[in-house]
Enzyme design. Structure first.
Site, PDB file in Angstrom:
ATOM      1  N   TYR A 158       0.755  -1.229  -0.072  1.00 41.48           N
ATOM      2  CA  TYR A 158       0.053  -0.006   0.003  1.00 41.48           C
ATOM      3  C   TYR A 158       0.959   1.192  -0.077  1.00 41.48           C
ATOM      4  O   TYR A 158       1.648   1.605   0.427  1.00 41.48           O
ATOM      5  CB  TYR A 158      -0.871  -0.031   1.205  1.00 41.48           C
ATOM      6  CG  TYR A 158      -0.329   0.132   2.552  1.00 41.48           C
ATOM      7  CD1 TYR A 158       0.147   0.839   3.213  1.00 41.48           C
ATOM      8  CD2 TYR A 158      -0.169  -1.548   3.083  1.00 41.48           C
ATOM      9  CE1 TYR A 158       0.949   0.881   4.572  1.00 41.48           C
ATOM     10  CE2 TYR A 158       0.561  -1.681   4.421  1.00 41.48           C
ATOM     11  CZ  TYR A 158       0.763  -0.503   5.125  1.00 41.48           C
ATOM     12  OH  TYR A 158       1.189  -0.635   6.266  1.00 41.48           O
ATOM     13  N   ASP A 179      -3.081   2.329  10.078  1.00 47.65           N
ATOM     14  CA  ASP A 179      -1.912   1.536  10.718  1.00 47.65           C
ATOM     15  C   ASP A 179      -0.832   1.509   9.645  1.00 47.65           C
ATOM     16  O   ASP A 179      -0.592   0.417   9.317  1.00 47.65           O
ATOM     17  CB  ASP A 179      -2.482   0.001  11.245  1.00 47.65           C
ATOM     18  CG  ASP A 179      -1.268  -0.717  11.888  1.00 47.65           C
ATOM     19  OD1 ASP A 179      -0.179   0.133  12.260  1.00 47.65           O
ATOM     20  OD2 ASP A 179      -1.268  -1.894  12.001  1.00 47.65           O
ATOM     21  N   ILE A 180      -0.458   2.514   9.461  1.00 46.33           N
ATOM     22  CA  ILE A 180       0.429   2.773   8.210  1.00 46.33           C
ATOM     23  C   ILE A 180       2.215   2.297   8.744  1.00 46.33           C
ATOM     24  O   ILE A 180       2.619   2.818   9.679  1.00 46.33           O
ATOM     25  CB  ILE A 180       0.500   4.055   7.686  1.00 46.33           C
ATOM     26  CG1 ILE A 180      -0.897   4.348   7.151  1.00 46.33           C
ATOM     27  CG2 ILE A 180       1.635   4.346   6.397  1.00 46.33           C
ATOM     28  CD1 ILE A 180      -1.682   3.361   6.429  1.00 46.33           C
ATOM     29  N   GLU A 181       2.369   1.193   8.343  1.00 45.33           N
ATOM     30  CA  GLU A 181       3.787   0.611   9.089  1.00 45.33           C
ATOM     31  C   GLU A 181       4.773   0.263   7.681  1.00 45.33           C
ATOM     32  O   GLU A 181       5.861  -0.014   7.965  1.00 45.33           O
ATOM     33  CB  GLU A 181       3.678  -0.599   9.662  1.00 45.33           C
ATOM     34  CG  GLU A 181       2.615  -0.608  10.818  1.00 45.33           C
ATOM     35  CD  GLU A 181       2.663  -1.566  11.861  1.00 45.33           C
ATOM     36  OE1 GLU A 181       3.404  -2.500  11.640  1.00 45.33           O
ATOM     37  OE2 GLU A 181       1.694  -1.540  12.794  1.00 45.33           O
ATOM     38  N   LEU A 182       4.510   0.567   6.632  1.00 44.74           N
ATOM     39  CA  LEU A 182       5.090   0.351   5.324  1.00 44.74           C
ATOM     40  C   LEU A 182       5.124   1.456   4.375  1.00 44.74           C
ATOM     41  O   LEU A 182       4.261   2.324   4.504  1.00 44.74           O
ATOM     42  CB  LEU A 182       4.664  -0.928   4.518  1.00 44.74           C
ATOM     43  CG  LEU A 182       4.438  -2.159   5.419  1.00 44.74           C
ATOM     44  CD1 LEU A 182       3.583  -3.352   4.489  1.00 44.74           C
ATOM     45  CD2 LEU A 182       5.804  -2.717   5.859  1.00 44.74           C
TER      46      LEU A 182
END
Ligand SMILES: *[C@@H]1O[C@H](CO)[C@@H](O)[C@H](O)[C@H]1NC(C)=O
Ligand SMILES: *[C@@H]1O[C@H](CO)[C@@H](O)[C@H](O)[C@H]1NC(C)=O
Length: 302
Positions: free
Chosen positions: A112, A154-157
């Site tokens: 994403y 929950d943006i982790e990438l």
């Protein structure tokens, strides 16, 4: 009425805005993530425990940059083949009990990113029509007709870009006095590398910071200093309605950062509850909470 007239837009805006003032809950609550393990009970069962006023459905882990969005609910059901449409009745049951349900986008595994402001707008329209109050004939609704209450970030990438735009677009949608809640799960190092700009919009309702897998700002055996210092920094700096302490629900639920329930209730909650933004505790995840019984041990103190 001309839908483009400034008068209509102002009215529309005021209706959305007025709905924002109704939410104040005086004591804290537990938010929980559901969706990433088929052996954690149904969504309806999760809400029926009465322990979780907020449930995040995890995850929409493919979106943006022209991708065909993909929802992943692990062993619960197969969204792509229409297997999760029956969750609509669970969603309605939960909402009747006052539980707020958010679709969590992002997560630790996925594909994403947002390539432009226009892309952010496209994704916002998809989320509105596929999961929220929008109904477009041409957009398939993986969870059926019921409208979720909001979107959890929950943006982790990937990159930090254009998530602030996505938040603004989402926040501009509302229907029949029902607004879109915006929540998020940044990492505890402040400011969050990927979500900082989005959080700076000041448009988040609930922010559950992940105080785990991040040794510099989490609990380390017997020592609450780093955790409390980090909480205080978030509490001072964040423009959001409520701040939550995000924790693993069991030792195995994260690489590090687990806090024994008695330490949480006797040494940490009494301190952080003094913060005017205190909203409660977030737990990862329903599956791990079932294994440990963590929420039952803390719910009366949260
Ligand atoms: C817009 O979003 C849809 C998903 O709803 C996606 O399939 C499509 O490729 C996107 N369009 C552009 C131009 O990115
Ligand atoms: C707890 O951790 C802090 C920060 O690392 C340190 O300064 C302090 O000495 C520690 N306290 C105890 C009792 O070990």
């Amino acid at each position: 009425m001309d839908l483009k007239s400034p008068k209509f837009n102002l009215l529309f805006f005021l209706i959305c805005l007025s709905a924002t003032t109704i939410s104040a809950a005086s004591r804290g609550g537990i938010a929980i993530y559901w969706g990433q393990n088929g052996n954690e009970g149904t969504l309806a069962e999760t809400c029926a425990t009465g322990k979780f006023p907020y449930v995040n459905l995890a995850f929409l882990n493919v979106f943006g940059n022209g991708a065909n969005p993909e929802l992943n609910l692990a062993g619960h059901c197969d969204p792509a083949s229409g297997g999760c449409v029956s969750l609509t009745s669970d969603i309605r049951d939960c909402q009747k009990q006052g539980v707020k349900l958010m679709l969590s986008i992002g997560g630790g595994i996925g594909r994403y990113s947002l390539s432009s402001k226009l892309d952010a707008r496209n994704v916002s329209l998809y989320l509105w029509n596929a999961f929220l109050g929008g109904k477009s004939q041409s957009v398939f609704r993986p969870l059926g007709d019921a409208a979720l209450d909001g979107i959890d970030f929950d943006i982790e990438l990937g990159s930090s870009q254009f998530y602030d735009d996505l938040v603004r677009y989402l926040k501009s949608y509302c229907k029949r006095n029902q607004r879109v809640y915006i929540t998020g799960a940044p990492q505890c190092p402040y400011p969050d590398r990927l979500m900082g700009a989005a959080l700076n919009t000041g448009l988040f309702d609930y922010v559950w910071v992940q105080f785990y897998n991040n040794p510099p700002c989490q609990y380390t055996s017997g020592n609450t200093t780093n955790l409390i210092n980090s909480w205080n920094l978030w509490s001072r700096s964040l423009r959001a309605k409520k701040l939550f302490l995000g924790l693993p629900a069991a030792t195995q639920a994260a690489g590090s950062g687990f806090i024994p329930a008695d330490v949480l209730t006797s040494q940490i909650l009494p301190v952080i509850k003094k913060s005017p933004k205190y909203g409660g505790v977030m737990l990862w995840s329903k599956f791990w909470d079932d294994q440990s019984g963590y929420s039952s041990s803390i719910v009366s103190t949260v």
